[in-house]
Design a protein around this motif. Sequence first.
Motif, PDB file in Angstrom:
ATOM      1  N   THR A 108       9.523  -3.662  -5.428  1.00 37.40           N
ATOM      2  CA  THR A 108      10.026  -2.918  -6.579  1.00 37.40           C
ATOM      3  C   THR A 108       9.304  -1.582  -6.720  1.00 37.40           C
ATOM      4  N   ALA A 109       9.931  -0.696  -7.459  1.00 40.42           N
ATOM      5  CA  ALA A 109       9.290   0.583  -7.750  1.00 40.42           C
ATOM      6  C   ALA A 109       7.968   0.354  -8.478  1.00 40.42           C
ATOM      7  N   GLN A 110       7.938  -0.598  -9.409  1.00 39.85           N
ATOM      8  CA  GLN A 110       6.703  -0.841 -10.157  1.00 39.85           C
ATOM      9  C   GLN A 110       5.586  -1.343  -9.254  1.00 39.85           C
ATOM     10  N   GLU A 111       5.908  -2.174  -8.278  1.00 38.98           N
ATOM     11  CA  GLU A 111       4.893  -2.651  -7.341  1.00 38.98           C
ATOM     12  C   GLU A 111       4.348  -1.491  -6.505  1.00 38.98           C
ATOM     13  N   LEU A 112       5.217  -0.609  -6.083  1.00 44.32           N
ATOM     14  CA  LEU A 112       4.776   0.537  -5.297  1.00 44.32           C
ATOM     15  C   LEU A 112       3.982   1.519  -6.161  1.00 44.32           C
ATOM     16  N   ILE A 113       4.393   1.706  -7.402  1.00 39.92           N
ATOM     17  CA  ILE A 113       3.643   2.561  -8.323  1.00 39.92           C
ATOM     18  C   ILE A 113       2.239   1.998  -8.532  1.00 39.92           C
ATOM     19  N   THR A 114       2.126   0.688  -8.671  1.00 41.62           N
ATOM     20  CA  THR A 114       0.814   0.062  -8.846  1.00 41.62           C
ATOM     21  C   THR A 114      -0.082   0.360  -7.647  1.00 41.62           C
ATOM     22  N   TRP A 115       0.473   0.306  -6.438  1.00 44.75           N
ATOM     23  CA  TRP A 115      -0.303   0.613  -5.227  1.00 44.75           C
ATOM     24  C   TRP A 115      -0.718   2.080  -5.206  1.00 44.75           C
ATOM     25  N   VAL A 116       0.210   2.971  -5.537  1.00 44.46           N
ATOM     26  CA  VAL A 116      -0.126   4.405  -5.556  1.00 44.46           C
ATOM     27  C   VAL A 116      -1.200   4.675  -6.608  1.00 44.46           C
ATOM     28  N   GLU A 117      -1.070   4.079  -7.762  1.00 40.78           N
ATOM     29  CA  GLU A 117      -2.058   4.302  -8.819  1.00 40.78           C
ATOM     30  C   GLU A 117      -3.433   3.753  -8.423  1.00 40.78           C
ATOM     31  N   LYS A 118      -3.464   2.590  -7.778  1.00 37.62           N
ATOM     32  CA  LYS A 118      -4.751   2.045  -7.313  1.00 37.62           C
ATOM     33  C   LYS A 118      -5.370   2.983  -6.286  1.00 37.62           C
ATOM     34  N   THR A 119      -4.558   3.480  -5.380  1.00 42.59           N
ATOM     35  CA  THR A 119      -5.034   4.393  -4.347  1.00 42.59           C
ATOM     36  C   THR A 119      -5.495   5.707  -4.964  1.00 42.59           C
ATOM     37  N   SER A 120      -4.708   6.260  -5.859  1.00 43.88           N
ATOM     38  CA  SER A 120      -5.076   7.518  -6.524  1.00 43.88           C
ATOM     39  C   SER A 120      -6.363   7.372  -7.329  1.00 43.88           C
ATOM     40  N   THR A 121      -6.517   6.255  -8.011  1.00 43.16           N
ATOM     41  CA  THR A 121      -7.736   6.013  -8.778  1.00 43.16           C
ATOM     42  C   THR A 121      -8.948   5.937  -7.857  1.00 43.16           C
TER      43      THR A 121
END
Length: 164
Positions: A7-20
């Motif tokens: 899902t988009a939300q799962e991918l957003i969670t990965w991007v946010e973890k990586t960005s953080t």
Amino acid sequence: MTQPTLTAQELITWVEKTSTGWRNLLATHPELLAAPCDVNNVQSVAQLLQHIVAVELRFAERLSDLPATDYTKIPYDSVEEIYATHDHAFSLINKLLSSNMDWDQPIEFSTRVMGPARSTPKTILFHLLLHSIRHYAQLATLARQQGIKPDWGMDYLLMNLEAV
């Protein structure tokens, strides 16, 4: 039989973890911003980060039917400025996800490289998310070459991995 979906939300969670992870590492090692970089025809890591957040912001603006921010106006002088742009982009994305957008209805927009184009909002969203991940992976190599090792796992597998 069902097919697995991401899902988009799962991918957003990965991007946010990586960005953080990158935000924290760069706050500790701001000297990395000045390191040379040849990815995407830029000169420094700071400019690569500008490119990452510029794509996030400009596509989030397009999806929000807002004018795209001039690329040259997107700051990259500090970790705080870079990630303020990222945060703004993701606030727009999160609003879109709670809207009634038709994610499969093609829209027209203009790109810096290809000019006028058309695609679905879903394709644009997944592009901006995967684009960030791809460049962060390149940044990991650049950081290690500068003697700075990221201290978190970046692979998607680690998002939902349990030791047994």
